[in-house]
Design a protein around this motif. Structure first.
Motif, PDB file in Angstrom:
ATOM      1  N   GLU A 193       0.607  -1.456   0.343  1.00  0.00           N
ATOM      2  CA  GLU A 193      -0.109   0.421  -0.394  1.00  0.00           C
ATOM      3  C   GLU A 193       0.043   1.031  -0.179  1.00  0.00           C
ATOM      4  O   GLU A 193       1.114   1.978   0.647  1.00  0.00           O
ATOM      5  CB  GLU A 193      -1.139  -0.331   1.531  1.00  0.00           C
ATOM      6  N   ARG A 194       2.045   1.203  -0.813  1.00  0.00           N
ATOM      7  CA  ARG A 194       2.829   2.469  -0.722  1.00  0.00           C
ATOM      8  C   ARG A 194       3.396   2.602  -2.462  1.00  0.00           C
ATOM      9  O   ARG A 194       3.577   1.155  -2.776  1.00  0.00           O
ATOM     10  CB  ARG A 194       3.878   2.759  -0.044  1.00  0.00           C
ATOM     11  N   ILE A 195       4.082   3.378  -2.739  1.00  0.00           N
ATOM     12  CA  ILE A 195       5.025   3.770  -3.574  1.00  0.00           C
ATOM     13  C   ILE A 195       6.494   4.097  -3.117  1.00  0.00           C
ATOM     14  O   ILE A 195       6.434   4.665  -2.630  1.00  0.00           O
ATOM     15  CB  ILE A 195       4.240   5.146  -4.615  1.00  0.00           C
ATOM     16  N   TYR A 196       6.960   2.966  -3.436  1.00  0.00           N
ATOM     17  CA  TYR A 196       8.438   2.826  -2.928  1.00  0.00           C
ATOM     18  C   TYR A 196       9.565   4.545  -3.123  1.00  0.00           C
ATOM     19  O   TYR A 196       9.597   4.361  -4.940  1.00  0.00           O
ATOM     20  CB  TYR A 196       9.277   1.812  -3.490  1.00  0.00           C
ATOM     21  N   PRO A 197      10.074   4.859  -2.350  1.00  0.00           N
ATOM     22  CA  PRO A 197      11.602   5.856  -3.298  1.00  0.00           C
ATOM     23  C   PRO A 197      12.622   4.649  -3.177  1.00  0.00           C
ATOM     24  O   PRO A 197      12.672   4.275  -2.730  1.00  0.00           O
ATOM     25  CB  PRO A 197      10.888   6.845  -1.681  1.00  0.00           C
ATOM     26  N   LEU A 198      13.279   5.249  -4.523  1.00  0.00           N
ATOM     27  CA  LEU A 198      14.340   4.788  -4.460  1.00  0.00           C
ATOM     28  C   LEU A 198      14.719   6.018  -5.162  1.00  0.00           C
ATOM     29  O   LEU A 198      14.570   6.932  -6.218  1.00  0.00           O
ATOM     30  CB  LEU A 198      14.403   3.197  -5.474  1.00  0.00           C
ATOM     31  N   THR A 199      16.381   5.706  -5.723  1.00  0.00           N
ATOM     32  CA  THR A 199      17.238   6.696  -6.321  1.00  0.00           C
ATOM     33  C   THR A 199      16.764   6.403  -8.507  1.00  0.00           C
ATOM     34  O   THR A 199      16.640   5.556  -8.470  1.00  0.00           O
ATOM     35  CB  THR A 199      18.877   6.119  -5.711  1.00  0.00           C
ATOM     36  N   PHE A 200      17.423   6.793  -8.560  1.00  0.00           N
ATOM     37  CA  PHE A 200      17.017   7.223  -9.601  1.00  0.00           C
ATOM     38  C   PHE A 200      17.826   5.856 -10.168  1.00  0.00           C
ATOM     39  O   PHE A 200      17.388   5.358 -11.334  1.00  0.00           O
ATOM     40  CB  PHE A 200      18.474   8.582 -10.681  1.00  0.00           C
TER      41      PHE A 200
END
Length: 256
Positions: A73-80
């Motif tokens: 239930e989330r959108i993951y933050p990742l480096t480019f």
């Protein structure tokens, strides 16, 4: 230079009704990730877990229309760099965050229809620069920062910079310029303008010139063999034509 929205002038109500009735991915769980260093397209919230921005809003609109669930239930933050590696290796279903469509990336990802066009510009320090840095010619002999793996990396080489440094985080690059550790940072114009206007204490400015507009067309990226690509791409097309994308962009108009 004026930035362009990609949308149809004719917004047909029945298109929206049809899209909302689709639910073609109901029961499907997708892993979605964004580059949180791409304001205003994606940004990491203060809780360091949730994300917000244009691309996040587009993904949530897709979710409402297609009926899929988000993993955890989330959108993951990742480096480019991590973002592109994961989509290339089929470890994530959708990636976003001012992802530019390039010929090289098209070899290993499936892009959605383009929904925004921008360009690259130069971020510099009003305190340390002797004059505004607007053009690539202004960067000759300068210390320049670029995002690792970004479509703007080649611009620093064309500018004959004396030193090119590669970074993974927008904030790191901006602070380096603000404190005189680098002369300039070349990146997508919208995030640069947003950062300079949001953190005014750093004394940053964005040059007037816009480069590489042909390589700054933003879209969602999916794995090359994604079974959901056709459905998602069709829905993005509908969102462009029925005005949904344009309404989302208007919410961020002052940041673009």
């Amino acid at each position: 230079m004026k930035l362009g929205y990609i949308f149809s002038c004719l917004a047909l109500t029945f298109c929206t009704m049809t899209a909302h009735a689709h639910n073609e991915l109901e029961g499907v769980t997708l892993k979605v990730a964004v580059n949180p260093e791409a304001m205003p397209f994606a940004n990491l919230s203060s809780d360091l877990k949730t994300t917000s921005g244009i691309d996040v809003d587009i993904i949530h609109a897709l979710q409402d229309r297609l009926g899929f669930k988000l993993a955890e239930e989330r959108i993951y933050p990742l480096t480019f760099a991590d973002l592109m590696n994961r989509v290339k290796n089929n470890k994530v279903d959708i990636v976003a965050g001012s992802i530019a469509v390039t010929e090289d990336r098209q070899k290993f990802v499936n892009f959605s229809p383009v929904y925004f066009e921008s360009g690259a510009s130069i971020l510099y320090s009003k305190r340390h620069a002797s004059k505004p840095l607007n053009s690539l010619e202004d960067l000759k002999g300068k210390r320049v920062i670029v995002f690792r793996g970004s479509a703007t990396a080649e611009l620093a080489k064309k500018a004959h910079a004396s030193k090119i440094e590669y970074v993974d985080k927008l904030a790191s690059a901006c602070f380096a310029v603000a404190y005189g550790k680098a002369d300039a940072f070349i990146f997508d114009r919208s995030p640069l303008v947003d950062y300079a206007n949001s953190v005014t204490s750093l004394g940053l400015a964005v040059g007037t010139d816009v480069f590489e507009k042909e390589s700054a067309k933003f879209a969602l990226a999916l794995p090359k063999n994604s079974p959901y690509a056709k459905i998602i791409n069709n829905e993005i097309n509908e969102m462009i034509h029925d005005g949904t994308i344009n309404r989302i962009l208007r919410n961020y108009h002052d940041k673009l």
